[in-house]
Design a protein around this motif. Structure first.
Motif, PDB file in Angstrom:
ATOM      1  N   MET A   1     -31.499 -30.307  21.200  1.00 21.61           N
ATOM      2  CA  MET A   1     -31.905 -31.011  19.994  1.00 21.61           C
ATOM      3  C   MET A   1     -32.668 -32.284  20.320  1.00 21.61           C
ATOM      4  SD  MET A   1     -28.831 -30.587  17.252  1.00 21.61           S
ATOM      5  CE  MET A   1     -27.560 -31.172  18.380  1.00 21.61           C
ATOM      6  N   ARG A   2     -32.487 -32.800  21.539  1.00 24.22           N
ATOM      7  CA  ARG A   2     -33.174 -34.035  21.887  1.00 24.22           C
ATOM      8  C   ARG A   2     -34.670 -33.834  22.076  1.00 24.22           C
ATOM      9  NH1 ARG A   2     -28.826 -37.323  25.732  1.00 24.22           N
ATOM     10  NH2 ARG A   2     -27.161 -37.353  24.188  1.00 24.22           N
ATOM     11  N   LYS A   3     -35.130 -32.572  22.119  1.00 27.36           N
ATOM     12  CA  LYS A   3     -36.559 -32.328  22.220  1.00 27.36           C
ATOM     13  C   LYS A   3     -37.266 -32.629  20.893  1.00 27.36           C
ATOM     14  CE  LYS A   3     -35.991 -28.709  25.720  1.00 27.36           C
ATOM     15  NZ  LYS A   3     -36.194 -27.276  26.023  1.00 27.36           N
ATOM     16  N   ARG A   4     -36.565 -32.525  19.777  1.00 32.91           N
ATOM     17  CA  ARG A   4     -37.160 -32.796  18.473  1.00 32.91           C
ATOM     18  C   ARG A   4     -36.130 -33.446  17.544  1.00 32.91           C
ATOM     19  NH1 ARG A   4     -38.160 -26.427  16.970  1.00 32.91           N
ATOM     20  NH2 ARG A   4     -36.031 -25.698  17.243  1.00 32.91           N
ATOM     21  N   PRO A   5     -35.646 -34.631  17.912  1.00 34.02           N
ATOM     22  CA  PRO A   5     -34.608 -35.273  17.102  1.00 34.02           C
ATOM     23  C   PRO A   5     -35.099 -35.707  15.735  1.00 34.02           C
ATOM     24  CG  PRO A   5     -35.413 -36.774  18.798  1.00 34.02           C
ATOM     25  CD  PRO A   5     -35.997 -35.435  19.095  1.00 34.02           C
ATOM     26  N   GLY A   6     -36.428 -35.903  15.583  1.00 30.30           N
ATOM     27  CA  GLY A   6     -36.947 -36.310  14.289  1.00 30.30           C
ATOM     28  C   GLY A   6     -36.649 -35.306  13.193  1.00 30.30           C
ATOM     29  N   TRP A   7     -36.713 -34.008  13.532  1.00 28.57           N
ATOM     30  CA  TRP A   7     -36.398 -32.978  12.551  1.00 28.57           C
ATOM     31  C   TRP A   7     -34.920 -33.034  12.165  1.00 28.57           C
ATOM     32  CZ3 TRP A   7     -39.564 -30.640   9.515  1.00 28.57           C
ATOM     33  CH2 TRP A   7     -40.882 -30.378   9.916  1.00 28.57           C
ATOM     34  N   VAL A   8     -34.066 -33.290  13.143  1.00 27.08           N
ATOM     35  CA  VAL A   8     -32.640 -33.392  12.853  1.00 27.08           C
ATOM     36  C   VAL A   8     -32.379 -34.570  11.922  1.00 27.08           C
ATOM     37  CG1 VAL A   8     -30.335 -33.606  13.844  1.00 27.08           C
ATOM     38  CG2 VAL A   8     -32.120 -32.389  15.106  1.00 27.08           C
ATOM     39  N   LEU A   9     -33.021 -35.707  12.194  1.00 23.35           N
ATOM     40  CA  LEU A   9     -32.867 -36.875  11.342  1.00 23.35           C
ATOM     41  C   LEU A   9     -33.347 -36.584   9.918  1.00 23.35           C
ATOM     42  CD1 LEU A   9     -32.258 -39.862  10.869  1.00 23.35           C
ATOM     43  CD2 LEU A   9     -34.519 -40.403  11.807  1.00 23.35           C
ATOM     44  N   ALA A  10     -34.476 -35.892   9.798  1.00 23.30           N
ATOM     45  CA  ALA A  10     -35.011 -35.592   8.473  1.00 23.30           C
ATOM     46  C   ALA A  10     -34.087 -34.662   7.693  1.00 23.30           C
ATOM     47  CB  ALA A  10     -36.399 -34.968   8.602  1.00 23.30           C
ATOM     48  N   VAL A  11     -33.650 -33.579   8.324  1.00 24.34           N
ATOM     49  CA  VAL A  11     -32.798 -32.611   7.638  1.00 24.34           C
ATOM     50  C   VAL A  11     -31.450 -33.238   7.271  1.00 24.34           C
ATOM     51  CG1 VAL A  11     -31.504 -30.465   7.949  1.00 24.34           C
ATOM     52  CG2 VAL A  11     -33.901 -30.584   8.645  1.00 24.34           C
ATOM     53  N   ALA A  12     -30.838 -33.948   8.233  1.00 22.58           N
ATOM     54  CA  ALA A  12     -29.543 -34.578   7.957  1.00 22.58           C
ATOM     55  C   ALA A  12     -29.657 -35.625   6.858  1.00 22.58           C
ATOM     56  CB  ALA A  12     -28.990 -35.208   9.232  1.00 22.58           C
ATOM     57  N   SER A  13     -30.767 -36.363   6.834  1.00 23.74           N
ATOM     58  CA  SER A  13     -30.945 -37.409   5.823  1.00 23.74           C
ATOM     59  C   SER A  13     -31.156 -36.820   4.440  1.00 23.74           C
ATOM     60  CB  SER A  13     -32.125 -38.307   6.202  1.00 23.74           C
ATOM     61  OG  SER A  13     -31.885 -38.985   7.417  1.00 23.74           O
ATOM     62  N   ILE A  14     -31.946 -35.729   4.341  1.00 21.74           N
ATOM     63  CA  ILE A  14     -32.143 -35.081   3.040  1.00 21.74           C
ATOM     64  C   ILE A  14     -30.809 -34.568   2.498  1.00 21.74           C
ATOM     65  CG2 ILE A  14     -33.166 -33.081   1.890  1.00 21.74           C
ATOM     66  CD1 ILE A  14     -35.558 -33.384   3.821  1.00 21.74           C
ATOM     67  N   ALA A  15     -30.055 -33.895   3.349  1.00 21.69           N
ATOM     68  CA  ALA A  15     -28.765 -33.357   2.916  1.00 21.69           C
ATOM     69  C   ALA A  15     -27.795 -34.483   2.560  1.00 21.69           C
ATOM     70  CB  ALA A  15     -28.177 -32.482   4.015  1.00 21.69           C
ATOM     71  N   SER A  16     -27.777 -35.535   3.373  1.00 23.79           N
ATOM     72  CA  SER A  16     -26.899 -36.665   3.102  1.00 23.79           C
ATOM     73  C   SER A  16     -27.272 -37.345   1.797  1.00 23.79           C
ATOM     74  CB  SER A  16     -26.978 -37.668   4.257  1.00 23.79           C
ATOM     75  OG  SER A  16     -26.299 -38.856   3.948  1.00 23.79           O
ATOM     76  N   LEU A  17     -28.579 -37.484   1.549  1.00 21.96           N
ATOM     77  CA  LEU A  17     -29.046 -38.084   0.301  1.00 21.96           C
ATOM     78  C   LEU A  17     -28.521 -37.313  -0.904  1.00 21.96           C
ATOM     79  CD1 LEU A  17     -31.022 -40.084  -1.149  1.00 21.96           C
ATOM     80  CD2 LEU A  17     -32.756 -38.319  -0.923  1.00 21.96           C
ATOM     81  N   MET A  18     -28.616 -35.995  -0.848  1.00 19.42           N
ATOM     82  CA  MET A  18     -28.196 -35.155  -1.966  1.00 19.42           C
ATOM     83  C   MET A  18     -26.686 -35.222  -2.161  1.00 19.42           C
ATOM     84  SD  MET A  18     -29.102 -31.135  -2.571  1.00 19.42           S
ATOM     85  CE  MET A  18     -28.250 -30.629  -1.069  1.00 19.42           C
ATOM     86  N   VAL A  19     -25.926 -35.130  -1.067  1.00 21.17           N
ATOM     87  CA  VAL A  19     -24.472 -35.124  -1.155  1.00 21.17           C
ATOM     88  C   VAL A  19     -23.937 -36.485  -1.600  1.00 21.17           C
ATOM     89  CG1 VAL A  19     -22.388 -34.998   0.249  1.00 21.17           C
ATOM     90  CG2 VAL A  19     -24.144 -33.249   0.483  1.00 21.17           C
TER      91      VAL A  19
END
Length: 467
Positions: A1-19
């Motif tokens: 996941m460290r090869k593309r952590p930006g995608w992880v941050l984006a997905v986790a943030s969108i989901a966190s925002l909604m929840v």
């Protein structure tokens, strides 16, 4: 996941925002829901707390399932369940159906939130993690404080049901993004702690039930005393069970670390004050000062806008300054802001007099939240990140549920919905208690690390030094 952590941050943030948004998005819509569905004040409270309690008690189980069956897979499943439950909330024909659907929503959120934080923590190296968590916390905090704003706009502009409908397309679009852009990861494959889950669920429900029913049936009634007694006994049973079971849902050994235990205590008190204050502040602006849902939401913007600046700045500076100064100062600011509001609140108070204390309280939350989260997640070994994330989020959500229940009990003891003055009396008492809870959080934050500890401890040995 460290090869593309930006995608992880984006997905986790969108989901966190909604929840996180759904934890309090209903607050501005509560007066409208009360009229449309004929709900009582207790039912309105359960509309919020059914979600929060379900979310809280299932969090550690969600983290354990993610460790065992795949964090990304269960994260996506949680998004699907959350989206379906949101549709059920929008279609609810009665307040009872709405409460049940909110509980199912909480179950979906219990998979999304801890696994999103776990995926994010694992994706970034130690030297970049604090900044990423600062961005994540800023977005999450914006959802918590911005919930009444968005809820008010949707309720007044469309209909209250759309505060739930909006989750459906967001959730369904995020699922394929997570499956394609986030790599799968696993943790220790332990069996679910069913007995521990049952005990903590019963304990939380018993205590909250007693707080909710105390004013209506009497604090000395058999029902209330029995609820508190059962809740306390089940809480003790939960601690004893977790100490002896070989695969606990909440490893009590984590609390041997001072940053972990202090950070969780601080976050618990922060959320008891924050959730309860937001629950009442939006209603104060509508019930007492007769603003519409959208107008009430806009008037809460001084509370929300600080998060755009303060949380990312805090996250970027934690590694140089340390967590303790930000957490202590932030909770003191929250206490000062809420105490100020309690002193000046009245039916005829001018709105401009509320702007400064709202902004001060917002700055406090924005400083404290990323600092506490960084301290807690940085105090455990990589193998324990999943369980630590579940424990942290469980205590945060329980803090929110207990905060709303406590402040509602204070409110109904000092005031009511009978008139603007009676509501103002109850609101003043409740916000004063929220200020006191914030002070308790500041005291708990004294146990967080200072700069020297953060600068010299690596991610691999932090738990050993803390122990």
């Amino acid at each position: 996941m460290r090869k593309r952590p930006g995608w992880v941050l984006a997905v986790a943030s969108i989901a966190s925002l909604m929840v996180a948004l759904d934890a309090l998005v209903v607050t501005t819509a509560l007066p409208t829901i009360r009229v449309h569905l004929g709900a009582s004040i207790e039912q309105l409270e359960w509309t919020v707390n059914a979600y929060t309690l379900s979310f809280a008690v299932l969090l550690t189980g969600g983290a354990a399932l993610g460790d065992r069956f795949g964090r990304r897979r269960l994260f996506a499943a949680g998004l699907g369940l959350f989206s379906l439950a949101s549709a059920a909330c929008a279609l609810a024909p009665s307040v009872g159906a709405l409460i049940v659907s909110r509980a199912v929503q909480g179950a979906g959120a219990a998979l999304v939130m801890p696994l999103g934080l776990t995926l994010l923590t694992a994706a970034y190296p130690a030297e970049r993690r604090a900044r990423a968590l600062g961005i994540f916390s800023g977005i999450t905090g914006l959802a918590v404080l911005g919930g009444p704003v968005i809820g008010g706009a949707i309720t007044q502009g469309i209909a209250w049901q759309w505060i739930f409908w909006i989750n459906v397309p967001i959730g369904l679009l995020t699922i394929p993004l997570a499956l394609r852009r986030v790599e799968e990861s696993y943790g220790p494959r332990t069996a679910p702690d069913i007995a521990g889950l049952a005990l903590v669920t019963g304990a939380a429900l018993g205590i909250v039930w007693g707080l909710v029913r105390g004013n209506s049936v009497g604090w000395g009634s058999v029902e209330v005393i029995a609820a508190f007694a059962v809740g306390a006994l089940l809480a003790c049973g939960f601690v004893l069970w977790e100490r002896r079971t070989p695969e606990p849902m909440l490893p009590l050994g984590l609390f041997a670390s001072r940053p972990f235990s202090s950070g969780n205590a601080a976050m618990f008190f922060l959320c008891t004050a924050l959730y309860g204050a937001v629950f009442f502040m939006a209603q104060f602006l509508q019930t007492v000062q007769h603003h519409g849902p959208l107008d009430a939401g806009i008037r809460l913007l001084p509370w929300t806008a600080t998060l755009f600046i303060v949380a990312p700045i805090t996250g970027a500076r934690i590694s140089r300054i340390g967590e303790r100064p930000f957490a202590v100062a932030g909770l003191l600011l929250q206490a000062a802001g809420m105490g100020w509001i309690a002193l000046i609140a009245s039916p005829d108070v001018a709105y401009w007099r509320l702007v400064a204390p709202l902004a001060i309280a917002g700055c406090g939350v924005s400083m404290a939240m990323p600092a506490i989260q960084s301290a807690v997640m940085g105090s455990v070994a990589p193998a324990s990140i999943g369980k630590a994330s579940g424990a942290f989020n469980m205590l945060r959500q329980l803090g929110g549920a207990f905060g709303i229940a406590t402040l509602v009990a204070v409110f109904t003891g000092a005031g009511s919905y009978g008139s603007a003055q009676l509501f103002s009396d109850g609101f003043t008492a409740a916000i004063g208690v929220a200020a006191g809870l914030s002070l308790l959080g500041a005291i708990a934050s004294v146990g967080l690390p200072m700069k020297a500890r953060v600068a010299t401890v690596s991610a691999s040995n932090v738990s050993e030094i803390a122990a």
